[in-house]
Write a protein that holds these residues in place. Structure first.
Motif, PDB file in Angstrom:
ATOM      1  N   TYR A 191      -5.315   5.892   2.134  1.00 33.84           N
ATOM      2  CA  TYR A 191      -5.257   5.698   3.590  1.00 33.84           C
ATOM      3  C   TYR A 191      -4.253   4.624   3.972  1.00 33.84           C
ATOM      4  O   TYR A 191      -4.108   3.613   3.272  1.00 33.84           O
ATOM      5  CB  TYR A 191      -6.635   5.282   4.151  1.00 33.84           C
ATOM      6  N   ALA A 192      -3.578   4.837   5.094  1.00 30.64           N
ATOM      7  CA  ALA A 192      -2.793   3.797   5.750  1.00 30.64           C
ATOM      8  C   ALA A 192      -3.476   3.585   7.101  1.00 30.64           C
ATOM      9  O   ALA A 192      -3.392   4.450   7.974  1.00 30.64           O
ATOM     10  CB  ALA A 192      -1.349   4.224   5.934  1.00 30.64           C
ATOM     11  N   THR A 230      -0.492   0.081  -4.330  1.00 34.75           N
ATOM     12  CA  THR A 230      -1.889   0.495  -4.445  1.00 34.75           C
ATOM     13  C   THR A 230      -2.111   1.686  -3.529  1.00 34.75           C
ATOM     14  O   THR A 230      -2.107   1.546  -2.305  1.00 34.75           O
ATOM     15  CB  THR A 230      -2.818  -0.678  -4.054  1.00 34.75           C
ATOM     16  N   GLY A 288       0.800  -1.218   0.000  1.00 36.91           N
ATOM     17  CA  GLY A 288       0.000   0.000   0.000  1.00 36.91           C
ATOM     18  C   GLY A 288       0.832   1.267   0.000  1.00 36.91           C
ATOM     19  O   GLY A 288       2.070   1.223   0.054  1.00 36.91           O
ATOM     20  N   ASP A 289       0.150   2.393  -0.032  1.00 35.65           N
ATOM     21  CA  ASP A 289       0.820   3.698  -0.016  1.00 35.65           C
ATOM     22  C   ASP A 289       1.629   3.882   1.275  1.00 35.65           C
ATOM     23  O   ASP A 289       2.759   4.377   1.249  1.00 35.65           O
ATOM     24  CB  ASP A 289      -0.190   4.835  -0.176  1.00 35.65           C
ATOM     25  N   GLY A 290       1.052   3.432   2.398  1.00 37.41           N
ATOM     26  CA  GLY A 290       1.738   3.591   3.684  1.00 37.41           C
ATOM     27  C   GLY A 290       3.049   2.831   3.718  1.00 37.41           C
ATOM     28  O   GLY A 290       4.028   3.278   4.347  1.00 37.41           O
ATOM     29  N   ASN A 300      -4.500   3.807  -2.017  1.00 36.50           N
ATOM     30  CA  ASN A 300      -5.946   3.926  -1.750  1.00 36.50           C
ATOM     31  C   ASN A 300      -6.242   5.104  -0.813  1.00 36.50           C
ATOM     32  O   ASN A 300      -7.337   5.217  -0.271  1.00 36.50           O
ATOM     33  CB  ASN A 300      -6.506   2.621  -1.180  1.00 36.50           C
TER      34      ASN A 300
HETATM   35 MG   LIG Z   1      -3.289   2.488   1.785  1.00 34.13          MG
END
Ligand SMILES: [Mg+2]
Ligand SMILES: Cc1ncc(C[n+]2csc(CCOP(=O)(O)OP(=O)(O)O)c2C)c(N)n1
Length: 340
Positions: A192-193, A188, A160-162, A190
């Motif tokens: 939010y983390a 990905t 994820g982005d986080g 999205n």
């Molecule tokens: Mg995320």
């Protein structure tokens, strides 16, 4: 407010054609299977039939499917706790997948791993990890093995982005670029983390820009645009396979549900929740397939019925399968079996 607007340029190599109708249908079939399977799992958990955490993948379906459709079965995949879309798209059989969610012996890991640790080597899914960022160095190891063995495999690792704020991401990208590893880093984004907005924990606007620090190709793509996603994924896979080294893809989407099933999303403004729901990519893809003549309503309904039936059968199989027995406890833990 980060609602990840969908209007991003989708650079792709000009020699990569548009997906054929067959490819689009193949992607769509995977997308609806993921969506319906997620829904069925929520049903099972809500009704106490399965006791497991579920990290919903609503919004991630097109990204995983448009990537996996261009991969070989033998290509490797390292995914994360929010991995259902990758597992299904890459071809983990539904019965083994759901039996693992249900903790049964017939599961992909004999019911001893659970949803956060799905491993299914036959379909190339080597690792599912709950430790943010930890799949990246493992993917490098797999890709390095492919270079040494000259087996032509590509490794894809999703996160994820986080995860791009974790040290392993930076160390991993550096090494992958230095060694020209056949790997695709699929982030990905999205928005939010867990409960933290992207802007509150990430110092750059575009994760794709982070590739430049490691002299790597980096591309941001609208992960809800099936054609753009397919093109970018195909280009990254062929770059890796042909010795051109790694690519960082930042695929933009929305996390349509909370971080984990049961998350009340109190940290997201109500108007953002409404906006995000309206951008749910699966009904939008269905409309797009119809409007552009890629499938008729009857064809889509028949694919939806097939997917529903397969999922219902797999869930029934999973819920009726036996649990592992106590003598399984120490088996498969160490390379050399021990008895306790
Ligand atoms: Mg995320
Ligand atoms: C090393 C580590 N730190 C913290 C956590 C707790 N944690 C679980 S998921 C998550 C958020 C990750 O967000 P992102 O990478 O954007 O992926 P997403 O869940 O949005 O798919 C965090 C912080 C963890 N599992 N591992």
């Amino acid at each position: 407010v980060n609602t990840n607007p969908t209007t991003f340029s989708a650079p792709g190599s000009s020699d990569i054609q548009l997906p054929t109708r067959e490819v689009l249908l193949d992607i769509f079939r995977r997308v609806i299977t993921i969506r319906f399977c997620g829904d069925k799992l929520q049903w099972a958990i809500r009704n106490g039939r399965i006791l497991a955490p579920l990290y919903p993948v609503r919004g991630h379906e097109i990204i995983s499917s448009a990537m996996a459709v261009s991969l070989n079965r033998t290509d490797y995949m390292c995914t994360i706790y929010r991995g259902l879309a990758d597992h299904i798209a890459k071809g983990v059989p539904l019965k083994e997948l759901l039996a693992e969610y249900a903790g049964r012996m017939a599961g992909a890991c004999k019911g001893k791993g659970g949803p956060m640790h799905i491993t299914h080597p036959a379909s190339g899914v080597v690792v599912t990890t709950g430790v943010v960022g930890s799949g990246i160095p493992i993917a490098n190891g797999l890709a390095w093995a492919s270079l040494v063995k000259k087996d032509g495999r590509v490794t894809v690792t999703t996160f994820g982005d986080g995860a791009t704020n974790i040290g392993a991401f930076h160390e991993g990208l550096n090494l992958a670029s230095l060694w020209t590893l056949p790997v695709v880093f699929l982030c990905t984004n999205n928005g939010y983390a867990e409960h933290t907005r992207f802007e509150a924990c990430t110092a750059v606007d575009r994760i794709a820009d982070r590739a430049a620090a490691y002299r790597m190709h980096g591309v941001r793509v609208d992960g809800t645009d099936v054609v753009a996603m397919w093109r970018v994924a195909k280009e990254a896979i062929s770059r890796a396979r042909s010795g051109g080294g790694p690519t960082l893809i930042e695929a933009m989407t929305v996390r349509v549900e909370g971080h984990v099933m049961g998350d009340a999303c109190e940290y997201i403004p109500k108007e953002d929740i409404e906006l995000i729901k309206r951008r749910d990519p699966v009904p939008l893809l269905r409309d797009w397939m119809l409007a552009n003549g890629h499938a008729s309503e009857a064809e889509i309904q028949s694919m939806e019925a097939d997917a529903t039936q397969q999922i219902n059968e797999a869930m029934e199989f999973a819920l009726n399968a036996p649990y592992p027995t106590a003598d399984e406890l120490a088996r498969d833990v160490l390379a050399k079996e021990v008895t306790i």
